[in-house]
Design a protein around this motif. Structure first.
Motif, mmCIF file in Angstrom:
data_model
loop_
_atom_site.group_PDB
_atom_site.id
_atom_site.type_symbol
_atom_site.label_atom_id
_atom_site.label_comp_id
_atom_site.label_asym_id
_atom_site.label_seq_id
_atom_site.Cartn_x
_atom_site.Cartn_y
_atom_site.Cartn_z
ATOM 1 N N LEU A 369 85.052 0.475 10.632
ATOM 2 C CA LEU A 369 83.924 0.132 11.499
ATOM 3 C C LEU A 369 84.266 -1.082 12.354
ATOM 4 O O LEU A 369 84.041 -1.094 13.577
ATOM 5 C CB LEU A 369 82.701 -0.147 10.628
ATOM 6 C CG LEU A 369 81.318 -0.057 11.263
ATOM 7 C CD1 LEU A 369 81.010 1.368 11.680
ATOM 8 C CD2 LEU A 369 80.260 -0.537 10.278
ATOM 9 N N GLN A 370 84.853 -2.089 11.717
ATOM 10 C CA GLN A 370 85.225 -3.301 12.446
ATOM 11 C C GLN A 370 86.284 -2.996 13.508
ATOM 12 O O GLN A 370 86.238 -3.525 14.627
ATOM 13 C CB GLN A 370 85.727 -4.349 11.453
ATOM 14 C CG GLN A 370 86.250 -5.638 12.080
ATOM 15 C CD GLN A 370 87.746 -5.607 12.323
ATOM 16 O OE1 GLN A 370 88.507 -5.111 11.489
ATOM 17 N NE2 GLN A 370 88.180 -6.121 13.457
ATOM 18 N N GLN A 372 86.788 -0.139 15.127
ATOM 19 C CA GLN A 372 86.181 0.586 16.240
ATOM 20 C C GLN A 372 85.311 -0.335 17.086
ATOM 21 O O GLN A 372 85.308 -0.239 18.319
ATOM 22 C CB GLN A 372 85.347 1.749 15.698
ATOM 23 C CG GLN A 372 84.649 2.579 16.762
ATOM 24 C CD GLN A 372 85.565 3.553 17.453
ATOM 25 O OE1 GLN A 372 86.761 3.592 17.183
ATOM 26 N NE2 GLN A 372 85.019 4.359 18.342
ATOM 27 N N GLU A 373 84.576 -1.216 16.442
ATOM 28 C CA GLU A 373 83.740 -2.144 17.195
ATOM 29 C C GLU A 373 84.583 -3.015 18.118
ATOM 30 O O GLU A 373 84.217 -3.242 19.283
ATOM 31 C CB GLU A 373 82.944 -3.028 16.244
ATOM 32 C CG GLU A 373 81.756 -2.354 15.599
ATOM 33 C CD GLU A 373 80.882 -3.360 14.863
ATOM 34 O OE1 GLU A 373 80.119 -4.082 15.528
ATOM 35 O OE2 GLU A 373 80.990 -3.429 13.622
ATOM 36 N N TYR A 377 83.691 -2.954 22.093
ATOM 37 C CA TYR A 377 83.178 -4.122 22.803
ATOM 38 C C TYR A 377 84.187 -4.626 23.829
ATOM 39 O O TYR A 377 83.814 -5.129 24.896
ATOM 40 C CB TYR A 377 82.825 -5.237 21.815
ATOM 41 C CG TYR A 377 81.766 -4.864 20.799
ATOM 42 C CD1 TYR A 377 80.770 -3.929 21.100
ATOM 43 C CD2 TYR A 377 81.762 -5.433 19.519
ATOM 44 C CE1 TYR A 377 79.809 -3.581 20.165
ATOM 45 C CE2 TYR A 377 80.793 -5.095 18.583
ATOM 46 C CZ TYR A 377 79.831 -4.165 18.905
ATOM 47 O OH TYR A 377 78.881 -3.813 17.985
ATOM 48 N N PHE A 392 81.513 6.661 16.728
ATOM 49 C CA PHE A 392 81.650 6.065 15.403
ATOM 50 C C PHE A 392 81.435 7.164 14.369
ATOM 51 O O PHE A 392 80.346 7.751 14.296
ATOM 52 C CB PHE A 392 80.624 4.942 15.212
ATOM 53 C CG PHE A 392 80.934 3.695 15.986
ATOM 54 C CD1 PHE A 392 81.566 2.625 15.371
ATOM 55 C CD2 PHE A 392 80.600 3.592 17.330
ATOM 56 C CE1 PHE A 392 81.866 1.469 16.090
ATOM 57 C CE2 PHE A 392 80.885 2.440 18.054
ATOM 58 C CZ PHE A 392 81.524 1.374 17.432
ATOM 59 N N GLU A 430 73.882 -0.323 9.960
ATOM 60 C CA GLU A 430 75.069 -0.741 10.704
ATOM 61 C C GLU A 430 75.094 -0.086 12.085
ATOM 62 O O GLU A 430 75.442 -0.722 13.087
ATOM 63 C CB GLU A 430 76.338 -0.394 9.928
ATOM 64 C CG GLU A 430 76.602 -1.290 8.735
ATOM 65 C CD GLU A 430 76.940 -2.706 9.160
ATOM 66 O OE1 GLU A 430 78.093 -2.966 9.540
ATOM 67 O OE2 GLU A 430 76.031 -3.558 9.122
ATOM 68 N N ALA A 431 74.753 1.195 12.144
ATOM 69 C CA ALA A 431 74.662 1.873 13.437
ATOM 70 C C ALA A 431 73.617 1.196 14.318
ATOM 71 O O ALA A 431 73.825 1.005 15.534
ATOM 72 C CB ALA A 431 74.319 3.345 13.228
ATOM 73 N N ARG A 433 72.718 -1.921 14.161
ATOM 74 C CA ARG A 433 73.284 -3.208 14.588
ATOM 75 C C ARG A 433 74.222 -3.029 15.775
ATOM 76 O O ARG A 433 74.176 -3.796 16.753
ATOM 77 C CB ARG A 433 74.023 -3.857 13.416
ATOM 78 C CG ARG A 433 74.686 -5.190 13.768
ATOM 79 C CD ARG A 433 75.490 -5.741 12.601
ATOM 80 N NE ARG A 433 76.539 -4.842 12.147
ATOM 81 C CZ ARG A 433 77.704 -4.671 12.773
ATOM 82 N NH1 ARG A 433 77.956 -5.329 13.899
ATOM 83 N NH2 ARG A 433 78.614 -3.840 12.292
ATOM 84 N N ILE A 434 75.074 -2.008 15.712
ATOM 85 C CA ILE A 434 76.006 -1.728 16.807
ATOM 86 C C ILE A 434 75.235 -1.354 18.068
ATOM 87 O O ILE A 434 75.581 -1.779 19.184
ATOM 88 C CB ILE A 434 76.985 -0.610 16.398
ATOM 89 C CG1 ILE A 434 77.906 -1.118 15.285
ATOM 90 C CG2 ILE A 434 77.790 -0.116 17.593
ATOM 91 C CD1 ILE A 434 78.672 -0.019 14.579
ATOM 92 N N GLU A 437 73.874 -4.535 19.616
ATOM 93 C CA GLU A 437 74.934 -5.265 20.317
ATOM 94 C C GLU A 437 75.251 -4.598 21.650
ATOM 95 O O GLU A 437 75.495 -5.271 22.661
ATOM 96 C CB GLU A 437 76.179 -5.324 19.428
ATOM 97 C CG GLU A 437 77.299 -6.187 19.953
ATOM 98 C CD GLU A 437 76.985 -7.668 19.920
ATOM 99 O OE1 GLU A 437 77.520 -8.403 20.787
ATOM 100 O OE2 GLU A 437 76.198 -8.094 19.053
ATOM 101 N N THR A 438 75.252 -3.263 21.652
ATOM 102 C CA THR A 438 75.517 -2.519 22.889
ATOM 103 C C THR A 438 74.439 -2.796 23.927
ATOM 104 O O THR A 438 74.737 -3.020 25.118
ATOM 105 C CB THR A 438 75.596 -1.015 22.588
ATOM 106 O OG1 THR A 438 76.609 -0.776 21.601
ATOM 107 C CG2 THR A 438 75.920 -0.224 23.842
#
Length: 643
Positions: A369-370, A372-373, A377, A392, A430-431, A433-434, A437-438
């Motif tokens: 996950l980290q 891919q993030e 980003y 993801f 987590e999704a 959260r992503i 951020e997006t």
């Protein structure tokens, strides 16, 4: 595929195709290329289920999904048939159905051997060699071919003057020659497989016939010293030689174990993961093939058990193309550190076989996950692409492995602990959260589409479809055999008229198509109708519940039959049921249905209407997006225009 990885540089593309990424890169860096200010961002969460999403939106667990739903649209998104990730994401990429893009299942069958083959990519080995000093030197490169046909929308965008960045979308190996791409599902490990790990143990271990593991028995000397080796790929210049290998040494270190592999010398405690370890496999003088692995210590002395991950291709020196442009993979490693390169990095089968604990598996998920993030980003920050796509897959992998934690009817539900029962909720947050951020990183003119390729259902009972075919007299075993191992080892093809392989596929043993086919065209139609009529009547003898909802005729479902790979019938299982692992690989067990006692406890390879995906948009669409195929149409038509 294994023996050709070192030589696989050709990719089956033209010289212009090889130069395109660099042309686009130069254009992006040119002062005449303005930044992309009205981007279309597409964020995929594989397997995000509409029922769970709505439930956790309503209770406040997913505030960013709730926010996005109020900004634009939120509704179900009908999936592909069958609802498998490589099929659905191929629908998504091309805007067409399997009959046109040619991906029908995770697995395809080789009609010459009846054996399973990976459906996404294939290697065409070189035909001409020079024999010199006992080596076979190829006079041409291998070619790696993506079996998916059609033009993906990100390539169509570039053909009309745009720039695309595509990250880890399934069925993108080898990578397309676009502005920026990191290949996803389809990238093999260094052995040419989709994820072969190794277990070193002082105790004997017998993996199942569906396992992707290698078991190595090790014996300490009196001081506890263990000498072994990590087996690598086939020798690239000597096909008949043993596989390449590199030494592995283990020693006791108090309550830890000292591990020496490659140039790395580390100590691990039980339950601890290593960082990335670079391994080299020498094959001629100083020349070597490079890979990277992570080690996990299951238990220490006196009963040592060490897990070594699949050998990922080293992105700094890839033996096959991982990205477009070719140096993008190495650039990401330089900027963010080493990362998983295999197309399906979450080690689901390791957990299924009990070689990793729930906690150890979730640590892998956090790591991927980290990774891919960081890439996603970074791509958003460049503002140099008109279309940015990132998928993801972690939502899918956690749902597969931990559905047992939310399904009280699953055979393993009573054995799940608090971490397992919370795992799916955790990955959904987590999704969220992503997504949050997006939303923060979006520009004023950007549009966002968030989607999943399918939903999820429980997987409680496994259907041995070839056993049913045997009971109907359509599949016949050799005299004296009551069952068959995977690969149809004891099937009598001279008397067999139908067989199942893959997760939803069933084939007629057609004369002139299969190597030992016996069924003429007129009889094939009769057999199909027999199965279509009879199979939905299959009931679970323990519960009386129907196991099959739909049987689809492949000729009607896929009239174009791209690649000539279409199955004759597609099986739509009821929720709670799925093809057994033995069925998927061509096995014929003795039983008709079995309890699913694997941790792989949730699935979606069932009838499509039972597992739709989800669609969110940050804007109101002018035309409905009624299926996953419509995303490609929208992207092609609207990437230049703000709503």
């Amino acid at each position: 595929m294994t023996a050709d990885l070192r030589r696989a540089h050709g990719q089956g593309v033209s010289l212009l195709g090889l130069l395109l990424p660099f042309i686009f890169l130069l254009a992006a860096c040119s002062p005449d290329a303005p930044p992309a200010e009205q981007r279309l961002l597409i964020l995929g969460f594989d397997g995000l289920d509409p029922v769970l999403t709505r439930q956790w939106m309503d209770d406040g667990s997913l505030p960013n999904f709730q926010k996005l739903a109020t900004m634009g649209e939120f509704h179900l998104l009908p999936t592909s048939n069958p609802p498998q990730s490589p099929v659905a994401w191929s629908d998504f990429a091309t805007g067409t159905s399997p009959g046109k893009h040619g991906i029908y299942d995770f697995l395809r069958r080789d009609p010459e051997t009846y054996l399973p083959d990976f459906s996404i990519a294939r290697v065409i080995a070189p035909q001409d060699f020079l024999s010199l000093f006992g080596m076979q030197l190829p006079l041409e490169d291998s070619e790696i071919i993506n079996r998916r046909l059609g033009t993906p929308f990100w390539s169509a965008v570039e053909e009309t003057g745009g720039r695309s960045t595509v990250l880890r979308v399934p069925v993108t190996f080898p990578p397309d020659p676009i502005h920026r791409m990191m290949a996803g599902m389809g990238v093999p490990d260094l052995l040419g497989t989709q994820g072969t790990y190794t277990i070193y143990s002082t105790r004997p271990s017998v993996p199942s016939d569906t396992s992707g593991s290698r078991s190595v028995r090790v014996r300490p000397d009196r001081e506890g010293h263990i000498e072994s080796q990590l087996e690598g790929p086939a020798h690239p210049l000597k096909p008949e030689a043993p596989a390449l290998n590199t030494p592995l040494l283990l020693d006791p270190a108090g309550d830890k174990v000292r591990i020496r592999l490659g140039d790395t010398d580390i100590q691990l405690s039980p339950g601890e993961w290593s960082g990335w370890i670079t391994v080299g496999f020498k094959y001629f003088g100083p020349a070597s093939v490079k890979g990277i692995v992570r080690a996990y210590l299951i238990s220490a002395y006196p009963r040592v058990q060490l897990y070594v991950s699949p050998i990922n291709i080293d992105p700094r020196e890839p033996v096959v193309p991982l990205s477009s442009p070719a140096d993008y993979a190495a650039e990401m490693a330089e900027r963010f550190g080493l990362y998983h390169t295999i197309g399906m990095p979450e080690e689901t089968w390791s957990l299924n076989e009990g070689h990793l604990s729930d906690h150890a598996f979730l640590e892998v998920v956090r790591k991927t996950l980290q990774e891919q993030e960081s890439m996603f980003y970074d791509a958003l920050g460049h503002h140099d692409s008109d279309v940015v796509v990132s998928v993801f897959v972690q939502t899918d992998r956690v749902s597969h492995m931990f559905y047992r934690g939310i399904d009280p009817q699953h055979p393993l539900y009573g054995e799940t602990d608090a971490e397992a029962r919370a795992a799916i909720h955790w990955i959904y947050t987590e999704a969220d959260r992503i997504l949050g951020e997006t939303l923060q990183r979006m520009g004023a003119g950007d549009r966002l589409i968030v989607l999943s390729d399918h939903g999820f259902a429980p997987f409680r009972r496994a259907v041995n479809l070839n056993r049913w075919l045997a009971g109907e007299g359509l599949l016949v075993l050799e005299d004296g055999n009551l069952q068959s191992s995977v690969g149809f080892t004891t099937v009598d093809w001279s008397r067999t008229r139908a067989y199942a392989l893959g997760l939803n596929s069933l084939y007629i043993n057609r004369a002139g198509r299969e190597a030992h086919g016996i069924v003429a065209e007129d009889e094939a139609a009769q057999i199909k109708q027999q199965i279509i009529s009879s199979l939905p009547q299959l009931q679970d003898p323990e519960t009386g519940l129907p196991a099959i909802r739909d049987v689809f005729d492949g000729e009607l479902l896929y009239p174009d039959n791209a690649n000539n790979d279409a199955p004759d019938l597609v099986i739509g299982y009821e929720p709670g049921f799925r093809a057994s692992w033995q069925t998927s690989l061509g096995g014929v067990p003795a039983s008709l249905l079995d309890d699913n006692n694997k941790k792989w406890s949730g699935d979606h390879c069932i009838t499509p209407e039972a597992v739709p995906g989800v669609l969110f948009t940050s804007f109101k669409t002018d035309t409905p997006l009624d299926s996953i195929r419509d995303i490609a149409r929208y992207a092609r038509e609207s990437w230049k225009h703000s709503p």
